[in-house]
Design a protein around this motif. Structure first.
Motif, PDB file in Angstrom:
ATOM      1  N   ASP A 108      47.849  27.791  50.411  1.00 47.94           N
ATOM      2  CA  ASP A 108      49.092  27.475  50.708  1.00 47.94           C
ATOM      3  C   ASP A 108      49.672  29.266  49.753  1.00 47.94           C
ATOM      4  O   ASP A 108      49.042  30.043  49.215  1.00 47.94           O
ATOM      5  N   PRO A 109      51.451  29.889  50.478  1.00 46.43           N
ATOM      6  CA  PRO A 109      51.873  30.748  50.776  1.00 46.43           C
ATOM      7  C   PRO A 109      51.621  30.530  49.049  1.00 46.43           C
ATOM      8  O   PRO A 109      52.986  30.047  48.283  1.00 46.43           O
ATOM      9  N   GLY A 110      50.879  31.959  47.268  1.00 46.51           N
ATOM     10  CA  GLY A 110      52.186  31.553  46.622  1.00 46.51           C
ATOM     11  C   GLY A 110      50.863  31.362  45.689  1.00 46.51           C
ATOM     12  O   GLY A 110      50.807  31.152  44.301  1.00 46.51           O
ATOM     13  N   ASP A 111      50.135  30.582  46.564  1.00 49.27           N
ATOM     14  CA  ASP A 111      48.873  30.379  45.646  1.00 49.27           C
ATOM     15  C   ASP A 111      47.879  31.518  44.813  1.00 49.27           C
ATOM     16  O   ASP A 111      48.370  32.255  45.620  1.00 49.27           O
ATOM     17  N   HIS A 112      47.121  31.350  43.754  1.00 44.62           N
ATOM     18  CA  HIS A 112      46.956  32.772  43.174  1.00 44.62           C
ATOM     19  C   HIS A 112      45.281  32.122  43.379  1.00 44.62           C
ATOM     20  O   HIS A 112      45.032  31.712  43.291  1.00 44.62           O
ATOM     21  N   VAL A 113      44.876  33.371  43.810  1.00 47.81           N
ATOM     22  CA  VAL A 113      43.272  33.280  43.567  1.00 47.81           C
ATOM     23  C   VAL A 113      42.809  34.491  43.090  1.00 47.81           C
ATOM     24  O   VAL A 113      43.605  35.668  42.547  1.00 47.81           O
ATOM     25  N   ILE A 114      41.283  34.716  42.503  1.00 46.11           N
ATOM     26  CA  ILE A 114      40.724  35.461  42.533  1.00 46.11           C
ATOM     27  C   ILE A 114      39.557  36.404  42.728  1.00 46.11           C
ATOM     28  O   ILE A 114      38.980  35.045  43.566  1.00 46.11           O
ATOM     29  N   ALA A 115      39.305  37.185  42.991  1.00 48.24           N
ATOM     30  CA  ALA A 115      38.132  37.618  44.066  1.00 48.24           C
ATOM     31  C   ALA A 115      37.479  39.204  43.297  1.00 48.24           C
ATOM     32  O   ALA A 115      37.816  39.338  42.091  1.00 48.24           O
ATOM     33  N   PRO A 116      36.126  39.277  43.198  1.00 48.42           N
ATOM     34  CA  PRO A 116      35.517  40.151  42.377  1.00 48.42           C
ATOM     35  C   PRO A 116      36.480  41.778  42.702  1.00 48.42           C
ATOM     36  O   PRO A 116      36.842  41.588  44.437  1.00 48.42           O
ATOM     37  N   LYS A 117      36.098  43.028  42.130  1.00 46.51           N
ATOM     38  CA  LYS A 117      36.350  43.880  42.155  1.00 46.51           C
ATOM     39  C   LYS A 117      35.713  44.757  43.033  1.00 46.51           C
ATOM     40  O   LYS A 117      35.462  45.763  44.009  1.00 46.51           O
ATOM     41  N   VAL A 118      34.360  44.223  43.186  1.00 45.79           N
ATOM     42  CA  VAL A 118      32.989  44.934  44.291  1.00 45.79           C
ATOM     43  C   VAL A 118      33.052  44.193  45.006  1.00 45.79           C
ATOM     44  O   VAL A 118      32.006  42.560  44.446  1.00 45.79           O
ATOM     45  N   MET A 119      33.074  43.828  46.148  1.00 46.01           N
ATOM     46  CA  MET A 119      32.346  42.602  47.047  1.00 46.01           C
ATOM     47  C   MET A 119      32.905  43.699  48.314  1.00 46.01           C
ATOM     48  O   MET A 119      32.451  44.799  48.828  1.00 46.01           O
TER      49      MET A 119
END
Length: 390
Positions: A88-99
């Motif tokens: 949903d808009p507003g959700d927080h996600v975490i992703a790698p710096k290098v990907m």
């Protein structure tokens, strides 16, 4: 218990009941007939969500990953973005710096404009992930391991525990490992994503993606809906080719892993190479984690940094004969690429880095070809080579 090699080679043991064929057929039909009572006795209405050719490849991959259900997509990007679009808009996600750079760009641009809050974190460090997670706000942690193009290793089990404590799901891009080497669902992941263009197909002739779910739930239903309604589905011929590739998956990946490991070990002592990125090397960051969660090898991908900088790296790629200068990975032919040129301005990739996708050729031939090019490029011929992006 049937071993995974048998599952892949025999297409989950499927036989075409109409003629007894060992190879699944291609069904190009876009639509399916109703019965006189207006029902669909075969359970299929229209090809976009229901083409039967998808079933063989999807069921094979699902069995290899130990999933509850698998969806095929028209590309790895379509598969990956479907997972984020299910939020949903507003959700927080975490992703790698290098990907993978294309997905990182999509997250930094489209996903944030669409309303997702994205943090890029060093996910090789579990403490950094713990610090970035926001209980009650973080909804998805995206891990890529080994992570393109420096093959960073993330601890899947640790990431799953952190994500779940925060109330988030863990999705793992396992493109570089494939189910031959790592099964993320068994380590606690909720979703596994593949660019099936790469190792799963393995012949550089199909663009495809896949998402495998640990369980069927409301979030998975959203991904299914996105697949059906956005229309980013695989064509029947491409699905058939993907299944063809899956039949030799274990043979290819194991051979490529052996070759890549030998190359990494030999290149680590080559005087023209300043650094080798490959998880088998004891000095590699994440080596211990890779030993725990990768089985039967460390994959067919490695990268090297060339002494002499970008000019020497590009000159090396220019002078190989057996390695092919091309983007992509996981095919039977070996590829070499100056990665910073491809990713462009803002890339975190060092400009002296070459990404290597090891195929199934003779390892000796591959090493000799690359060593000759390295020697030539770092002894004076590199100065005349342009550093401009291709």
């Amino acid at each position: 218990m049937t071993e995974p090699e048998t599952i892949a080679a025999q297409t989950v043991g499927r036989i075409d009941p109409s003629v007894g064929a060992l190879i699944p057929p291609i069904h190009p039909s876009t639509t399916f007939e109703r019965a006189p009572d207006n029902s669909f006795p075969e359970g299929r209405i229209y090809s976009r969500p229901d083409n039967p050719t998808y079933a063989a490849a999807a069921q094979t991959l699902n069995a290899l990953e130990g999933g509850a259900e698998t969806l095929l997509f028209s590309s790895g990007m379509a598969a990956a973005t479907a997972v984020f679009l299910a939020l949903d808009p507003g959700d927080h996600v975490i992703a790698p710096k290098v990907m993978y750079w294309a997905l990182r760009g999509w997250l930094a641009d489209f996903a944030t404009r669409w309303g997702l809050r994205v943090d890029f974190v060093d996910l090789a460090d579990a403490t950094a992930l713990e610090a970035a997670a926001r209980p009650g706000e973080t909804r998805l942690v995206w891990v890529e391991t080994p992570a393109n193009p420096m093959w960073t290793i993330s601890d899947i089990a640790a990431a799953a525990a952190i994500a779940h404590r925060a109330g988030a799901r863990l999705a793992v891009d396992s493109t570089a490992a494939s189910p031959v080497l790592t099964r993320p669902l068994s380590l606690g992941a909720d979703l596994v994503v593949h660019s099936a263009t790469k190792y799963l197909n393995g012949h550089s002739d199909v663009v495809a993606g896949a998402v495998v779910a640990a369980r069927r739930d409301e979030f998975w239903d959203r991904i299914r809906m996105i697949s059906a309604r956005n229309g980013a589905v695989l064509g029947p011929f491409e699905a058939w080719l993907l299944q063809r590739g899956l039949r030799t998956l274990f043979l290819r990946v194991r051979a490529q892993s052996r070759s890549a490991q030998e190359l990494a070990e030999r290149l680590a002592t080559h005087e023209a190479v300043s650094e080798v990125f490959y998880p088998c090397l004891p000095a590699f960051r994440g080596h211990d984690v890779a030993q725990r969660q990768m089985h039967g090898g460390y994959g067919g991908m490695l990268s090297i940094r060339v002494r002499g900088g970008a000019a020497a790296a590009i000159a090396t790629a220019a002078q190989v004969k057996i390695w092919k200068r091309a983007t992509s990975l996981g095919g039977v032919e070996s590829l070499i690429e100056h990665r910073a040129s491809v990713e462009g301005p803002g890339t975190p990739v060092p400009d002296d880095l070459l990404r290597l996708s090891t195929g199934i050729e003779s390892t000796s031939d591959l090493f000799e070809d690359l060593a000759r090019a390295l020697d030539s490029a770092t002894t004076g011929s590199a100065e005349s080579v342009s550093v401009a992006a291709p």
